[in-house]
Design a protein around this motif. Structure first.
Motif, mmCIF file in Angstrom:
data_model
loop_
_atom_site.group_PDB
_atom_site.id
_atom_site.type_symbol
_atom_site.label_atom_id
_atom_site.label_comp_id
_atom_site.label_asym_id
_atom_site.label_seq_id
_atom_site.Cartn_x
_atom_site.Cartn_y
_atom_site.Cartn_z
ATOM 1 N N UNK A 1 20.026 -29.168 22.068
ATOM 2 C CA UNK A 1 20.647 -29.639 20.833
ATOM 3 C C UNK A 1 20.554 -28.664 19.667
ATOM 4 N N UNK A 2 19.512 -27.829 19.639
ATOM 5 C CA UNK A 2 19.377 -26.870 18.544
ATOM 6 C C UNK A 2 20.653 -26.029 18.417
ATOM 7 N N UNK A 3 21.162 -25.579 19.553
ATOM 8 C CA UNK A 3 22.388 -24.771 19.548
ATOM 9 C C UNK A 3 23.554 -25.533 18.944
ATOM 10 N N UNK A 4 23.697 -26.798 19.315
ATOM 11 C CA UNK A 4 24.775 -27.635 18.770
ATOM 12 C C UNK A 4 24.627 -27.800 17.259
ATOM 13 N N UNK A 5 23.387 -28.019 16.818
ATOM 14 C CA UNK A 5 23.138 -28.298 15.405
ATOM 15 C C UNK A 5 23.458 -27.084 14.545
ATOM 16 N N UNK A 6 23.019 -25.910 14.973
ATOM 17 C CA UNK A 6 23.238 -24.704 14.167
ATOM 18 C C UNK A 6 24.742 -24.482 13.969
ATOM 19 N N UNK A 7 25.508 -24.625 15.034
ATOM 20 C CA UNK A 7 26.955 -24.408 14.921
ATOM 21 C C UNK A 7 27.633 -25.546 14.154
ATOM 22 N N UNK A 8 27.287 -26.772 14.497
ATOM 23 C CA UNK A 8 27.939 -27.926 13.868
ATOM 24 C C UNK A 8 27.699 -27.988 12.372
ATOM 25 N N UNK A 9 26.444 -27.820 11.983
ATOM 26 C CA UNK A 9 26.117 -27.871 10.548
ATOM 27 C C UNK A 9 26.760 -26.689 9.823
#
Ligand code: ADP
Length: 464
Positions: free
Chosen positions: A27-35
């Motif tokens: 999820x860290x990867x998703x969060x960095x890009x999404x945010x």
């Protein structure tokens, strides 16, 4: 101060170990890009600093090139050169750091799970900071993600563990040095500590990357007004995995996860058998965080535990290799994950603890109903359809509290019963879940406010 709080353009730099889709483990990867995308959309200048891993997906980086001038950074009292690469990922400017250090920190064929992870990321953190300094960057906000980047704030006295004086504790150091500490859901913030400078903001998901109406990984695209495509994806997945397609109404239960103790592996294992007993089908897509474990007496405890689970699941996987109704896939597979979200009727997330969790949100967006334990971010996003204390409009899934088989069974059985006996009600639930707004809009605004507050506070402190 007024102009800051009233939406000035901020320069935000994220320093992180992951970024989807080029370097993603969870999820860290998703969060960095999404945010980052959401903040960029709001008009802020957003940049990201990542390690340059050998195992990244280079084909997803646009305009990738090396800069002429190296950045020098200290490590163990010596200066080392770093080659800096720049490129665009999902429309975001990214700096990649390639250390020229004999340990070849990011040439390991995997992101984590190396015995010198601590050194690898402390090197990266220092180099990231040097990059900002030497490039003359003056960001308003440096947003460090997870322990890997806590060293950005390194100073031995502050990083020292409170109870073991000979140890460095990056998380403690990060808390002492930062202006604001956030975590990824309000419930998790409550569970771990309540303090004035500690704030829980629920993650969102990248609704462009996770969109059943446009998703290129699906057999058929679909949306909440027309969910027929979901059945076709179910059929496609069953055929792809060699599962029986005899009964279109047979519920398909899925789990997409890293196989680590946090995720409730004993309940995941139990869920396979219980789903079969209830007449359903089960698909597990489970990745080990330590893909290439070498035999080593010095290996970490968490590595040993992961290895144990991996072997156990390999045994179960073999047991179900040709089963008509269950399949276990022990790997990380982005495209298959998309198809499973679309094909499944239910997704289980029986985590022991869960800072936020994204799979429940992605599942709902794809019309797969979450069966989740009431903890952390799951507790802030999944609300039981049978819970009368929750307003009807928020109810969207099935939850349980106690992390044992009985607790889990109760939620799973209610879900399967409803699926089998209330076809229209289930369809409405699917359509409702698909329409919930899990985008970053709301959460990015909360980060925006917090950044502005933090800038104002830091500037105020500098004046006095
Ligand atoms: P965590 O960050 O703890 O792994 P999250 O729920 O926050 O858990 O995020 C998990 C992300 O990783 C989701 O995007 C999910 O789809 C993805 N994921 C997890 N396991 C796999 C896997 N085996 N294959 C593909 N994607 C996976």
């Amino acid at each position: 101060l007024t102009s800051l709080t009233a939406g000035a353009r901020l320069h935000v730099i994220h320093i992180a170990a992951e970024m989807a889709p080029v370097a993603k483990v969870g999820g860290l990867g998703d969060v960095v890009t999404g945010l980052s995308k959401a903040l960029q959309k709001k008009g802020h200048l957003v940049e990201i600093v990542l390690p340059k891993y050998d195992c990244m997906q280079y084909d997803l980086i646009r305009d990738f090139k090396a800069l002429d001038v190296p950045v020098e950074s200290y490590f163990d009292g010596q200066l080392f050169k770093n080659k800096i690469w720049i490129g665009t990922v999902e429309g975001l400017p990214v700096y990649f750091i390639e250390p020229h250090h004999p340990s070849k920190f990011f040439w390991r064929g995997q992101y984590y799970g190396e015995r010198d992870d601590f050194k690898r990321f402390s090197f990266f953190s220092r180099a990231a900071l040097e990059l900002l300094l030497q490039a003359g960057k003056k960001p308003d906000i440096i947003h460090c993600h997870d322990w890997q980047t806590a060293f950005v704030l390194n100073r031995p006295d502050r990083m020292q563990d409170n109870s073991a004086n000979d140890r460095v504790n990056p998380v403690k150091g990060a808390i002492v040095f930062s202006n604001i500490v956030t975590t990824v859901s309000p419930s998790y913030a409550q569970e771990v500590r309540t303090a004035e400078k500690f704030v829980g903001i629920l993650n969102g998901i990248d609704t462009d990357a996770w969109n059943p109406a446009t998703d290129p990984f699906l057999k058929v695209q679909y949306n909440s007004n027309d969910i027929e495509g979901k059945a076709e994806n179910k059929e496609a997945l069953r055929r792809h995995l060699g599962l029986s397609s005899a009964n279109t109404r047979q519920p398909l239960v899925a789990c997409i996860t890293r196989l680590v103790p946090q995720k409730g592996v004993h309940l995941i294992r139990h869920a396979i058998y219980r789903t079969l007993e209830l007449g359903g089908q089960f698909v597990l897509l489970g990745s080990s965080p330590v893909p290439q474990i070498q035999e080593s007496s010095a290996f970490s405890i968490s590595g040993e535990i992961s290895l144990f689970f991996q072997r156990e699941f390999e045994d179960i996987s073999n047991q179900f290799k040709t089963h008509e109704h269950a399949r276990l896939l022990l790997k990380y597979d982005e495209s298959l994950a998309h198809l499973i979200y679309a094909a499944s009727d239910m997704l289980i997330i029986p985590s022991i603890f869960e800072p936020c969790g994204l799979t429940q949100m992605i599942a709902m967006r794809y019309g797969s109903i979450p069966i989740a334990r009431k903890t952390g971010g799951l507790n802030d996003s999944v609300f039981d359809v049978d819970d009368d204390t929750i307003p009807v409009q928020y109810r969207n899934g099935f939850t349980f509290l106690t992390a044992d088989e009985q607790g889990f069974n109760n939620a799973l059985e209610r879900a399967v019963y409803r699926y089998n006996n209330d076809v229209d009600g289930w369809k409405q639930l699917v359509q409702k879940d698909m329409s919930i707004d899990f985008s970053w809009d709301t959460s990015a605004s909360l980060y925006e406010e917090l950044y502005a507050k933090s800038v104002a506070r830091a500037r105020g402190a500098n004046r006095t």
